[in-house]
Design an enzyme around this catalytic site. Structure first.
Site, PDB file in Angstrom:
ATOM      1  N   SER A   2       9.453  -7.619  -2.133  1.00 47.79           N
ATOM      2  CA  SER A   2       8.454  -8.026  -2.083  1.00 47.79           C
ATOM      3  C   SER A   2       7.731  -8.784  -3.562  1.00 47.79           C
ATOM      4  O   SER A   2       6.742  -9.522  -3.853  1.00 47.79           O
ATOM      5  CB  SER A   2       7.135  -7.005  -1.201  1.00 47.79           C
ATOM      6  OG  SER A   2       6.780  -5.895  -2.845  1.00 47.79           O
ATOM      7  N   TYR A  51       4.519  -5.426   1.054  1.00 49.68           N
ATOM      8  CA  TYR A  51       5.432  -5.346   2.218  1.00 49.68           C
ATOM      9  C   TYR A  51       4.253  -3.928   2.727  1.00 49.68           C
ATOM     10  O   TYR A  51       4.593  -3.288   3.584  1.00 49.68           O
ATOM     11  CB  TYR A  51       6.408  -4.954   1.671  1.00 49.68           C
ATOM     12  CG  TYR A  51       7.395  -6.420   2.217  1.00 49.68           C
ATOM     13  CD1 TYR A  51       7.128  -7.395   2.413  1.00 49.68           C
ATOM     14  CD2 TYR A  51       8.971  -6.347   0.952  1.00 49.68           C
ATOM     15  CE1 TYR A  51       7.687  -8.119   2.580  1.00 49.68           C
ATOM     16  CE2 TYR A  51       9.943  -7.044   1.822  1.00 49.68           C
ATOM     17  CZ  TYR A  51       9.071  -8.796   1.866  1.00 49.68           C
ATOM     18  OH  TYR A  51       9.593  -9.537   1.792  1.00 49.68           O
ATOM     19  N   GLY A  52       4.125  -2.911   1.958  1.00 51.71           N
ATOM     20  CA  GLY A  52       4.043  -1.819   2.289  1.00 51.71           C
ATOM     21  C   GLY A  52       2.568  -1.627   3.445  1.00 51.71           C
ATOM     22  O   GLY A  52       2.038  -0.743   3.851  1.00 51.71           O
ATOM     23  N   CYS A 110      14.041  -1.798  -2.229  1.00 57.08           N
ATOM     24  CA  CYS A 110      12.591  -1.975  -1.611  1.00 57.08           C
ATOM     25  C   CYS A 110      12.897  -1.270  -0.559  1.00 57.08           C
ATOM     26  O   CYS A 110      13.351  -1.018   0.556  1.00 57.08           O
ATOM     27  CB  CYS A 110      12.469  -3.369  -0.614  1.00 57.08           C
ATOM     28  SG  CYS A 110      10.880  -2.984   0.292  1.00 57.08           S
ATOM     29  N   ASN A 111      12.054  -0.150  -0.782  1.00 56.23           N
ATOM     30  CA  ASN A 111      11.523   0.914   0.075  1.00 56.23           C
ATOM     31  C   ASN A 111      10.766   1.276   1.376  1.00 56.23           C
ATOM     32  O   ASN A 111      11.498   1.793   2.439  1.00 56.23           O
ATOM     33  CB  ASN A 111      11.470   2.371  -0.549  1.00 56.23           C
ATOM     34  CG  ASN A 111      11.884   2.488  -2.001  1.00 56.23           C
ATOM     35  OD1 ASN A 111      12.631   3.867  -2.385  1.00 56.23           O
ATOM     36  ND2 ASN A 111      11.622   1.739  -2.912  1.00 56.23           N
ATOM     37  N   THR A 112      10.363   0.253   1.504  1.00 58.59           N
ATOM     38  CA  THR A 112       9.401   0.293   2.723  1.00 58.59           C
ATOM     39  C   THR A 112      10.257  -0.818   3.859  1.00 58.59           C
ATOM     40  O   THR A 112      10.621   0.283   4.553  1.00 58.59           O
ATOM     41  CB  THR A 112       8.409  -1.134   2.438  1.00 58.59           C
ATOM     42  OG1 THR A 112       7.213  -0.306   1.470  1.00 58.59           O
ATOM     43  CG2 THR A 112       7.724  -0.904   3.542  1.00 58.59           C
ATOM     44  N   CYS A 142       8.804   3.726  -4.369  1.00 55.34           N
ATOM     45  CA  CYS A 142       8.566   2.185  -3.894  1.00 55.34           C
ATOM     46  C   CYS A 142       9.192   1.931  -5.779  1.00 55.34           C
ATOM     47  O   CYS A 142       9.146   2.313  -6.678  1.00 55.34           O
ATOM     48  CB  CYS A 142       7.376   1.981  -4.430  1.00 55.34           C
ATOM     49  SG  CYS A 142       6.441   0.683  -4.200  1.00 55.34           S
ATOM     50  N   THR A 143       9.884   0.923  -5.387  1.00 57.15           N
ATOM     51  CA  THR A 143      10.342   0.475  -6.941  1.00 57.15           C
ATOM     52  C   THR A 143       9.680  -0.431  -7.700  1.00 57.15           C
ATOM     53  O   THR A 143      10.403  -0.370  -8.732  1.00 57.15           O
ATOM     54  CB  THR A 143      12.241  -1.075  -6.125  1.00 57.15           C
ATOM     55  OG1 THR A 143      11.045  -1.951  -5.301  1.00 57.15           O
ATOM     56  CG2 THR A 143      12.823  -0.364  -5.310  1.00 57.15           C
TER      57      THR A 143
HETATM   58  N1  DGL Z   1       8.661  -2.455  -3.797  1.00 57.38           N
HETATM   59  C1  DGL Z   1       8.646  -2.062  -2.498  1.00 57.38           C
HETATM   60  C2  DGL Z   1       9.457  -0.299  -1.987  1.00 57.38           C
HETATM   61  O1  DGL Z   1       9.935  -0.590  -2.676  1.00 57.38           O
HETATM   62  C3  DGL Z   1       7.335  -2.526  -1.526  1.00 57.38           C
HETATM   63  C4  DGL Z   1       6.273  -2.547  -1.898  1.00 57.38           C
HETATM   64  C5  DGL Z   1       5.093  -3.335  -1.250  1.00 57.38           C
HETATM   65  O2  DGL Z   1       5.213  -4.961  -1.153  1.00 57.38           O
HETATM   66  O3  DGL Z   1       4.160  -2.927  -0.795  1.00 57.38           O
HETATM   67  O4  DGL Z   1       7.992  -0.175  -1.138  1.00 57.38           O
END
Ligand code: DGL
Length: 267
Positions: free
Chosen positions: A17, A48-49, A79-81, A189-190
């Site tokens: 994101s 994204y979360g 992106c973990n989400t 979360c990255t």
């Molecule tokens: N960096 C992303 C992750 O690893 C998304 C964070 C976000 O936009 O909420 O989940």
């Protein structure tokens, strides 16, 4: 899925994101320096979360089609989400190898010699239960404590982690997690590795795990085994964002100094 149209020197694409996925790109560049990378930061739709599954499916699909048009041999969900919420639904739909951070690192995490593991991640990641589920598949004895930190992604994107009120937010989220007595805490979360310094001022630094270390190794091993590594030094990396290239460049600097502004690209 076939990757027949590609060759070894086709790019590896990453998306997130915003700047968070740069923590993964940084690790990849260290261990796979010859690859060409294409990075897309969907800053227009950040965070994204806080998005629904339908929204995340739509954003991912638009980005994947762009990566297909660039002839990418592999795409990294940095992106973990999206890894937690959409990977299972889309993993076989595109003409490239797709890597999910959550699915690639859970096995390694499950083998840590500990009983109590904390996970800091976004709301969508924690609510999906993806980390908890994947780790339990390998090790049902490990207790996993998931906690979301609603402000952390904004703090990183705004590059405002040195403001006292933001340091207080981070400390109070950490204190809440520490009540579970975790032996390790995954920065799931990255964006969160950007906060390692502040977290380490409030707890032992070896408490925190950045899963992008494992993720980058996983990707390298896969590409090696499948003869997909670049066999020559490839061209300049490309960066794209869906809004505010200036802010991206500024926030990125901790992990990735960009020589020029990322290109603006929306779908
Ligand atoms: N960096 C992303 C992750 O690893 C998304 C964070 C976000 O936009 O909420 O989940």
């Amino acid at each position: 899925m076939t990757i027949s149209r590609k060759n070894n020197n086709s790019p590896i694409a990453l998306f997130d994101s915003g700047v968070g996925g740069l923590t993964v790109l940084n690790k990849l560049k260290k261990i796979l320096p010859d690859e060409k990378y294409v990075y897309y930061g969907d800053t227009l739709h950040m965070p994204y979360g806080e998005k629904s599954k339908e929204q995340l499916l739509k954003y991912s699909d638009d980005i994947f089609r762009f990566f297909e048009s660039k002839g990418c041999k592999a795409v990294v969900m940095a992106c973990n989400t999206t890894s937690s919420v959409v990977y299972e639904d889309v993993k076989d739909n595109y003409d490239f190898k797709l890597f999910s951070i959550v699915h690639s690192v859970s096995e390694v995490l499950s083998k840590l010699d500990i009983k109590r593991l904390g996970i800091f991640a976004t709301r969508a990641t924690i609510i999906s239960g993806a980390y908890q589920r994947k780790i339990a598949e390998y090790n049902s004895d490990m207790q996993v404590f998931g906690q979301y930190c609603p402000m952390w992604v904004h703090i990183v994107e705004e590059n405002s982690m040195n403001m006292p009120e933001n340091q207080q937010i981070i400390k109070s989220d950490l204190d809440k997690m520490l009540k579970n007595n975790p032996e390790k805490i995954v920065l799931g979360c990255t964006h969160y590795p950007f906060l390692t310094e502040i977290l380490s001022q409030n707890a032992q630094s070896d408490l925190f795990i950045d899963p992008s270390d494992y993720f980058a190794e996983y990707i390298k091993t896969y590409l090696e085994k499948n003869n997909m590594l670049a066999d020559e030094k490839n061209g300049e990396n490309e960066f794209y964002v869906s809004s505010n290239p200036e802010q991206f460049k500024k926030s990125a600097q901790m992990f990735c100094k960009l020589d020029k502004l990322p290109k603006l690209l929306t779908f």
